[in-house]
Scaffold this active site. Structure first.
Site, PDB file in Angstrom:
ATOM      1  N   LYS A  26      -4.500  -6.297  11.957  1.00  0.00           N
ATOM      2  CA  LYS A  26      -4.788  -5.070  12.266  1.00  0.00           C
ATOM      3  C   LYS A  26      -4.094  -3.764  11.518  1.00  0.00           C
ATOM      4  O   LYS A  26      -4.652  -2.863  11.256  1.00  0.00           O
ATOM      5  CB  LYS A  26      -4.584  -4.742  13.684  1.00  0.00           C
ATOM      6  CG  LYS A  26      -5.146  -3.297  14.431  1.00  0.00           C
ATOM      7  CD  LYS A  26      -5.617  -3.311  15.492  1.00  0.00           C
ATOM      8  CE  LYS A  26      -6.553  -1.975  15.932  1.00  0.00           C
ATOM      9  NZ  LYS A  26      -7.560  -1.893  15.351  1.00  0.00           N
ATOM     10  N   TRP A  59       1.115 -12.956   9.859  1.00  0.00           N
ATOM     11  CA  TRP A  59       0.001 -12.576   8.871  1.00  0.00           C
ATOM     12  C   TRP A  59       0.894 -12.779   7.278  1.00  0.00           C
ATOM     13  O   TRP A  59       1.542 -12.078   6.805  1.00  0.00           O
ATOM     14  CB  TRP A  59      -0.366 -10.987   8.937  1.00  0.00           C
ATOM     15  CG  TRP A  59      -1.670 -10.702   8.008  1.00  0.00           C
ATOM     16  CD1 TRP A  59      -2.819 -11.201   8.446  1.00  0.00           C
ATOM     17  CD2 TRP A  59      -1.821 -10.432   6.971  1.00  0.00           C
ATOM     18  NE1 TRP A  59      -4.050 -10.777   7.474  1.00  0.00           N
ATOM     19  CE2 TRP A  59      -3.142 -10.296   6.436  1.00  0.00           C
ATOM     20  CE3 TRP A  59      -1.072  -9.991   5.722  1.00  0.00           C
ATOM     21  CZ2 TRP A  59      -3.522  -9.950   5.249  1.00  0.00           C
ATOM     22  CZ3 TRP A  59      -1.192  -9.746   4.396  1.00  0.00           C
ATOM     23  CH2 TRP A  59      -2.927  -9.777   4.228  1.00  0.00           C
ATOM     24  N   GLU A  82     -16.596  -8.214   8.393  1.00  0.00           N
ATOM     25  CA  GLU A  82     -15.152  -8.586   8.974  1.00  0.00           C
ATOM     26  C   GLU A  82     -15.433  -9.313  10.108  1.00  0.00           C
ATOM     27  O   GLU A  82     -14.621 -10.190  10.323  1.00  0.00           O
ATOM     28  CB  GLU A  82     -14.358  -7.346   9.102  1.00  0.00           C
ATOM     29  CG  GLU A  82     -14.679  -6.263   9.852  1.00  0.00           C
ATOM     30  CD  GLU A  82     -13.882  -4.999  10.028  1.00  0.00           C
ATOM     31  OE1 GLU A  82     -12.847  -5.171   9.608  1.00  0.00           O
ATOM     32  OE2 GLU A  82     -14.259  -4.096  10.738  1.00  0.00           O
ATOM     33  N   CYS A 121       2.198  -8.662  10.776  1.00  0.00           N
ATOM     34  CA  CYS A 121       3.224  -9.501  11.530  1.00  0.00           C
ATOM     35  C   CYS A 121       3.754  -8.570  12.806  1.00  0.00           C
ATOM     36  O   CYS A 121       3.999  -7.631  12.564  1.00  0.00           O
ATOM     37  CB  CYS A 121       4.273  -9.781  10.537  1.00  0.00           C
ATOM     38  SG  CYS A 121       3.910 -10.853   9.306  1.00  0.00           S
ATOM     39  N   LYS A 141     -18.315  -3.781   9.301  1.00  0.00           N
ATOM     40  CA  LYS A 141     -18.207  -4.503  10.602  1.00  0.00           C
ATOM     41  C   LYS A 141     -18.720  -5.932  10.630  1.00  0.00           C
ATOM     42  O   LYS A 141     -18.154  -6.720  10.943  1.00  0.00           O
ATOM     43  CB  LYS A 141     -18.782  -3.809  11.754  1.00  0.00           C
ATOM     44  CG  LYS A 141     -18.060  -2.205  12.336  1.00  0.00           C
ATOM     45  CD  LYS A 141     -17.049  -3.001  13.037  1.00  0.00           C
ATOM     46  CE  LYS A 141     -16.005  -1.743  13.425  1.00  0.00           C
ATOM     47  NZ  LYS A 141     -15.150  -1.471  12.300  1.00  0.00           N
ATOM     48  N   ASN A 168       8.868  -8.696   9.210  1.00  0.00           N
ATOM     49  CA  ASN A 168       7.799  -8.135   8.720  1.00  0.00           C
ATOM     50  C   ASN A 168       7.786  -7.317   7.362  1.00  0.00           C
ATOM     51  O   ASN A 168       8.936  -6.770   7.438  1.00  0.00           O
ATOM     52  CB  ASN A 168       6.966  -7.315   9.875  1.00  0.00           C
ATOM     53  CG  ASN A 168       6.024  -6.588   9.457  1.00  0.00           C
ATOM     54  OD1 ASN A 168       5.086  -7.080   8.716  1.00  0.00           O
ATOM     55  ND2 ASN A 168       5.671  -5.218  10.083  1.00  0.00           N
ATOM     56  N   GLY A 169       6.919  -7.454   6.382  1.00  0.00           N
ATOM     57  CA  GLY A 169       7.133  -6.831   5.277  1.00  0.00           C
ATOM     58  C   GLY A 169       7.103  -7.627   4.173  1.00  0.00           C
ATOM     59  O   GLY A 169       6.787  -8.955   4.040  1.00  0.00           O
ATOM     60  N   ARG A 193      -1.736  -8.316  15.492  1.00  0.00           N
ATOM     61  CA  ARG A 193      -1.130  -7.677  14.074  1.00  0.00           C
ATOM     62  C   ARG A 193      -1.157  -9.180  13.002  1.00  0.00           C
ATOM     63  O   ARG A 193      -0.782  -8.799  11.808  1.00  0.00           O
ATOM     64  CB  ARG A 193       0.574  -7.471  14.295  1.00  0.00           C
ATOM     65  CG  ARG A 193       0.632  -6.399  15.273  1.00  0.00           C
ATOM     66  CD  ARG A 193       1.932  -6.047  15.343  1.00  0.00           C
ATOM     67  NE  ARG A 193       2.568  -5.501  14.106  1.00  0.00           N
ATOM     68  CZ  ARG A 193       2.680  -4.337  13.617  1.00  0.00           C
ATOM     69  NH1 ARG A 193       2.014  -3.259  14.310  1.00  0.00           N
ATOM     70  NH2 ARG A 193       3.229  -3.876  12.443  1.00  0.00           N
ATOM     71  N   HIS A 213     -32.498   2.065  -7.620  1.00  0.00           N
ATOM     72  CA  HIS A 213     -31.614   2.073  -8.895  1.00  0.00           C
ATOM     73  C   HIS A 213     -30.869   0.606  -8.634  1.00  0.00           C
ATOM     74  O   HIS A 213     -30.013   0.618  -9.526  1.00  0.00           O
ATOM     75  CB  HIS A 213     -30.380   3.110  -8.746  1.00  0.00           C
ATOM     76  CG  HIS A 213     -31.109   4.730  -8.691  1.00  0.00           C
ATOM     77  ND1 HIS A 213     -31.896   4.932  -9.967  1.00  0.00           N
ATOM     78  CD2 HIS A 213     -31.383   5.494  -8.014  1.00  0.00           C
ATOM     79  CE1 HIS A 213     -32.379   6.160  -9.692  1.00  0.00           C
ATOM     80  NE2 HIS A 213     -32.081   6.583  -8.630  1.00  0.00           N
ATOM     81  N   GLU A 247     -20.036   1.780   7.042  1.00  0.00           N
ATOM     82  CA  GLU A 247     -19.369   1.096   8.111  1.00  0.00           C
ATOM     83  C   GLU A 247     -20.127  -0.046   8.811  1.00  0.00           C
ATOM     84  O   GLU A 247     -19.263  -0.976   9.254  1.00  0.00           O
ATOM     85  CB  GLU A 247     -18.746   2.259   9.211  1.00  0.00           C
ATOM     86  CG  GLU A 247     -18.134   2.020  10.498  1.00  0.00           C
ATOM     87  CD  GLU A 247     -16.914   1.155  10.198  1.00  0.00           C
ATOM     88  OE1 GLU A 247     -16.167   1.263   9.277  1.00  0.00           O
ATOM     89  OE2 GLU A 247     -16.096   0.740  11.372  1.00  0.00           O
TER      90      GLU A 247
HETATM   91  C1  G6P Z   1      -7.073  -2.837   8.283  1.00  0.00           C
HETATM   92  C2  G6P Z   1      -7.828  -3.188   9.616  1.00  0.00           C
HETATM   93  C3  G6P Z   1      -8.888  -2.088   9.815  1.00  0.00           C
HETATM   94  C4  G6P Z   1      -8.456  -0.515   9.703  1.00  0.00           C
HETATM   95  C5  G6P Z   1      -7.463  -0.545   8.495  1.00  0.00           C
HETATM   96  C6  G6P Z   1      -6.754   0.668   8.229  1.00  0.00           C
HETATM   97  O1  G6P Z   1      -7.496  -3.416   7.181  1.00  0.00           O
HETATM   98  O2  G6P Z   1      -8.320  -4.446   9.429  1.00  0.00           O
HETATM   99  O3  G6P Z   1      -9.749  -2.261  10.893  1.00  0.00           O
HETATM  100  O4  G6P Z   1      -9.486   0.178   9.483  1.00  0.00           O
HETATM  101  O5  G6P Z   1      -6.724  -1.568   8.234  1.00  0.00           O
HETATM  102  O6  G6P Z   1      -6.005   0.953   9.445  1.00  0.00           O
HETATM  103  P1  G6P Z   1      -5.254   1.995   9.800  1.00  0.00           P
HETATM  104  O7  G6P Z   1      -4.100   1.644  10.801  1.00  0.00           O
HETATM  105  O8  G6P Z   1      -4.472   2.773   8.525  1.00  0.00           O
HETATM  106  O9  G6P Z   1      -6.267   3.111  10.127  1.00  0.00           O
END
Ligand code: G6P
Length: 620
Positions: free
Chosen positions: A615, A75, A496, A2, A493, A101-102, A27, A512, A489
């Site tokens: 984010k 969000w 997402e 948010c 990627k 927000n929260g 956000r 395994h 990772e």
């Molecule tokens: C969210 C984002 C990710 C990020 C994670 C941790 O899930 O979508 O891209 O890696 O948060 O965020 P931070 O701000 O703690 O690195």
């Protein structure tokens, strides 16, 4: 999570607020809304979906001119992302508008109380209760210049959970009030104008003078009376003033189709800047804020790295270097799991929290748990003045600049770099490495930006591959040693951004279980370790490649230049420059970022704002 913005000044509040929302859309983008206040009263508009929907609505039915207003990009947590649940929420008499927000944890109780005493709530959100409570608290107070701020304090004292609230009242067309607890809020101080926002990006085009609000503070920005801060009980308080050292251009796309592409391209600079000035002439690493002595660090006998998402993968990469260089046992944990399993922590435990935003609630809660157990806390963070650095014993900032795309790229590389600096510092302080040994590795690190640049220049085959894989139902990733977290990772990627099923595996685990997934043509991306490092590992990964190939898998191999052992078994070889084993992840992660971005783009997805994600996740 948010995005919130508030403005009071001389400009069109609507323009400033909508522009701020655009910069904070990363956000959350489930819905967006605005409220403005002028001498005639309050007006709002809010729409489900991206900001563009709200802009369209505002273009069709403009709001009256005003120089004070608030806005929100959501969000969703409580209630579906529809028009009704969008913020701002307005009190039943239409006098107050609030954005939030929260999560307000006691909202059910407050909602019951409001309903019992005659207020009908229209949305499913936890936020709406605050609009009604604020309206009631305001009505109960005598007339005074700071009446809205005083009402906000009354409300905040009743709220449990984490929140940033920003509100306007129809009788105050020169005032915006905000409050925060465990959720970000910064003020921007311009000339005759003031801003409130979740992130400085919202007002950076207008001012770079910012003020970070502390925990449990209420802030009032008023066109005539300026900025006033108190705690929730009304005692005067102070924020933390700072100057933002990047400009609006840094948060713009700069000619790239996506922020993510721009941020991938900025990786050499992100790594170089994170290293800059961090090594003293004596071989000491210079941390940004250190409230730990060298004795404290010498006493460390265990390290926990806590983080979420991509930052967690940076921690997994760093573990190899931390243990190799410092000889201290290091565990890397998902922050969301950490405190629930009752980890064994004490004063000789160092907890390293990694976070781009410094606000991720899971990481923050894990950090606080560790602090309660008296562990030492070091945070690696990209956002100056955010909550995690403030609550840590030491801080190393990644200097990646603003990262806007939801999927983290340049911060990932900067986080690995920062972890390596911490590991080297610990190794030096504890006498496991000499100053010249540390300096030699730092010199290798300093060579990495040029190698990342070289990698970026050879990505055309990866883009081609991306277009080709756009319809693949599944993609698997394999790696060993530091290549294993890179496989994780790479898979994250792809999930997402492209919404394709993807999984990362440790090469050794293949037989395994995961090998059963290999079918004719299944794309498998393998990160091959350098044959010059632990060459036994190289041979094992080449065996893995053959095992998958024998079962019909389509082999996409990421290998260093000159490693010809892979050629015979690969459908495609993607080359990365030769680099020291532990530093190779700074290169091998690049093609995986480009691949995910290209596949997502080819599928017509929004690369910067993937569905359902945000984010900065400031709820647990
Ligand atoms: C969210 C984002 C990710 C990020 C994670 C941790 O899930 O979508 O891209 O890696 O948060 O965020 P931070 O701000 O703690 O690195």
């Amino acid at each position: 999570m948010c995005g919130i913005v508030g403005y009071v000044g001389q400009q069109s509040a609507l323009e400033v607020v909508v522009e701020g929302l655009r910069r904070m859309e990363y956000r959350g983008y489930d819905s967006a809304g605005v409220a403005i206040v002028n001498a005639e009263g309050l007006a709002t508009d809010k729409r489900a979906g991206k900001l563009a929907n709200l802009e369209k609505s505002l273009a069709e039915v403009p709001l009256p001119p005003a120089t004070a207003g608030i806005g929100h990009t959501r969000w969703a947590t409580h209630g579906a992302p529809n028009d009704v649940n969008a913020h701002p929420h307005v009190s039943e008499h239409g006098d107050v508008a609030v954005v939030h927000n929260g999560i307000i944890e006691n909202f059910a109780e407050l909602r019951d109380e409001l309903e019992r005493t005659g207020t009908e709530l229209v949305s499913e959100t936890d936020t709406e209760v605050t609009a009604h409570l604020l309206s009631r608290a305001y009505a109960d107070l005598p007339d005074r210049p700071d009446r809205l701020a005083a009402a906000m304090r009354v409300v905040c004292r009743r709220l449990e959970g984490a929140f940033t609230l920003v509100a306007v009242h129809r009788d105050h067309d020169g005032t915006v009030v905000g409050a925060r607890r465990s959720s970000p809020l910064v003020a921007g101080i311009g000339t005759g104008e003031y801003f409130l926002a979740s992130d400085v990006a919202a007002f950076i085009a207008h001012t770079r003078d910012a003020l970070e609000l502390g925990e449990d503070q209420v802030v009032e920005i008023d066109r005539e009376r300026g900025i006033n801060i108190t705690d929730f009980d009304g005692h005067p308080a102070e924020g933390n003033e700072y100057h933002v050292d990047w400009d609006a251009g840094a948060a713009e796309k700069g000619g790239y189709a996506w922020f993510m592409l721009k941020e991938i391209a900025e990786q050499p600079a992100a790594v170089a800047d994170t290293l800059r000035g961090r090594l003293s002439a004596g071989g000491d690493i210079v941390l940004d804020e250190v409230r730990l002595s060298e004795e404290d660090l010498r006493d460390v006998d265990k390290i926990f790295v806590i983080a979420c998402g991509t930052a967690y993968h940076a921690g997994l990469v760093a573990k190899y270097a931390i243990e190799h260089w410092t000889r201290i046992p290091c565990e890397v944990e998902l922050a969301s799991e950490f405190r629930y399993r009752d980890p064994v922590l004490d004063r000789s435990t160092l907890v390293i929290a990694i976070s781009q935003s410094g606000e991720t609630m899971d990481t923050l809660k894990a950090l606080r748990h560790a602090k309660e157990q008296r562990a030492r806390i070091l945070s690696i963070c990209n956002t100056n003045g955010s909550t995690m650095p403030r609550e840590s014993d030491a801080v190393l900032y990644t200097r990646a600049g603003p990262e806007v795309a939801v999927a983290s790229t340049k911060c990932f590389l900067a986080q690995i770099t920062a972890c390596y600096l911490v590991a080297l510092y610990l190794a030096r302080v504890r006498g496991v490495k000499y100053g010249d040994e540390v300096a030699a590795i730092v010199a290798q690190l300093r060579g990495m930006p040029a190698l990342i640049e070289q990698t970026l220049a050879t990505m055309e085959p990866v883009r081609e591959l991306g277009r080709d894989l756009a319809t693949a139902p599944t993609v698997l990733f394999l790696g060993r040693h530091v290549g294993y977290p890179i496989a994780l990772e790479g898979a994250l990627k792809l999930k997402e951004l492209a919404y394709i099923h993807a999984e990362g595996f440790a090469g050794g685990e293949l037989k395994h279980g995961p090998i059963a997934l290999i079918d004719h043509g299944t794309p498998v991306v393998v990160i091959v370790p350098s044959p010059r490092g632990r060459n036994i590992m190289h041979g094992k990964v080449v065996n893995n490649i053959q095992e998958v190939r024998a079962r019909g898998g389509r082999m996409i191999v990421i290998a260093e230049e000159g490693d010809d052992a892979v050629n015979a078994f690969a459908d495609l070889v993607i080359r990365v420059p030769v680099a020291p084993t532990l530093l190779a992840p700074l290169l091998t992660s690049v093609p995986l970022q480009v691949l995910a971005c290209e596949i997502a783009d080819a599928r017509g997805n929004d690369v910067d704002q993937p569905r359902n994600l945000a984010k900065s996740v400031t709820v647990e």
